[in-house]
Enzyme design. Structure first.
Site: not given
Ligand SMILES: [Zn+2]
Length: 319
Positions: A76, A138
């Site tokens: 992401d 994340e």
């Molecule tokens: Zn990162």
């Protein structure tokens, strides 16, 4: 099996082209990676979210009966909303020897390096396996990788070590403190403040607990010196407090939150035991003398493992 070999930058351009902003699905990029690995004879395991919108990807190259080295990264990227870009953020461009595009550094660059190296990994007769572990979500709190971690040592092999190619300060980070958080609920007995001795003042006893925590804070500072961190010792902070009912009522409850940022080797259980002992020996007997139902509840609310290898770098984790 010989799949196509891509240059790293070509792979990176393909990865950047998937808009994997954290709130969007990452299935398309994971399917692309799964296909790419399959072309090189590497099978992937996808671990989907319940709604099927996102997935972690895990793959192993080399022997499957041994613990290996994992190369890990997140798929992401942070949003581009409200940012002014000279070029399309999801169309990688090369300019003056640099590559521009959302995620070129953080961290599709690492994913591209890993994937580009797969044909080479395959050619070698690996004695120790290489695992590929690509996660999601994340950027919104390292939450997406957790279901994959839960499978390590269960349905997936548990790696011996993990390299995360996160470009943090573009340097090697091999240690971080471990934030540990608790919530304490002090329950006393309410009374009208004109009749204070009939009550047990939860805020007063929370104050005693806070004093003890501040003594622990000073001791942590004196006993956990570690130059690898900034500040170079474990810290303890009271982070939240709430309580009381009205200005003429002996308060029945008070809630206190505190956290310790633990250095490697700090015995957190011993710290907690000491606090429990203080509560049991100093606070509760006095509270129970007036109100047998009084209590002090200490709940661990969050624990992030601290970590350190044998390196020398300094690092503090912000979370
Ligand atoms: Zn990162």
């Amino acid at each position: 099996m010989h799949g196509p070999t891509y240059a790293t930058t070509e792979l990176l351009a393909r990865l950047v082209a998937f808009d994997t902003t954290s709130h969007k699905s990452n299935i398309a990029i994971q399917r692309f990676i799964e296909d790419y690995l399959a072309q090189h004879g590497v099978a992937s395991t996808l671990i989907f979210t319940d709604d099927g919108e996102k997935a972690n990807l895990f793959a192993t190259i080399g022997p499957r009966d041994k613990a290996g080295v994992a190369l890990s990264g997140h798929t992401d990227v942070v949003p581009v909303t409200g940012q002014s870009w000279d070029t399309d953020p999801f169309q990688m461009v090369q300019k003056d020897g640099r590559l521009y595009g959302r995620g070129t550094a953080d961290m599709k660059g690492f994913l591209a390096c890993v994937l580009a190296a797969v044909p080479d990994f395959k050619r070698r007769d690996l004695k120790t396996p290489i695992h590929i572990a690509f996660s999601y979500d994340e950027e919104i709190g390292c939450v997406g990788v957790r279901p994959m971690i839960a499978e390590l040592g269960e349905t997936l092999p548990r790696p011996r070590m993990v390299f995360v190619g996160e470009p943090t300060s573009m340097s090697v980070v091999d240690a971080h403190k471990g934030p540990v958080r608790w919530h304490i609920t002090v329950s006393g007995r309410a009374a009208h403040s004109s009749m204070a001795p009939l009550g047990v003042n939860a805020i007063h006893y929370a104050g005693l607990v806070i004093e003890e925590l501040m003594r622990i804070e000073a001791e942590l500072k004196a006993t956990t010196h570690n130059e690898r961190f900034d500040p170079p010792y474990a810290t303890l902070q009271i982070t939240e407090i709430s309580g009381g009912t009205a200005s003429n009522i002996v308060p029945i409850t008070c809630r206190v939150g505190f956290e310790i940022r633990a250095t490697p080797g700090l015995d957190i259980d011993a710290v907690e035991k000491r606090l429990v002992q203080y509560v049991n020996e100093t606070c509760l007997p006095r509270m129970h003398a007036v109100a047998p139902e009084a209590s002090i509840d200490i709940q661990l609310s969050n624990r992030v493992p601290r970590s350190a290898s044998n390196g020398t770098r300094r690092w503090s984790v912000l979370q």
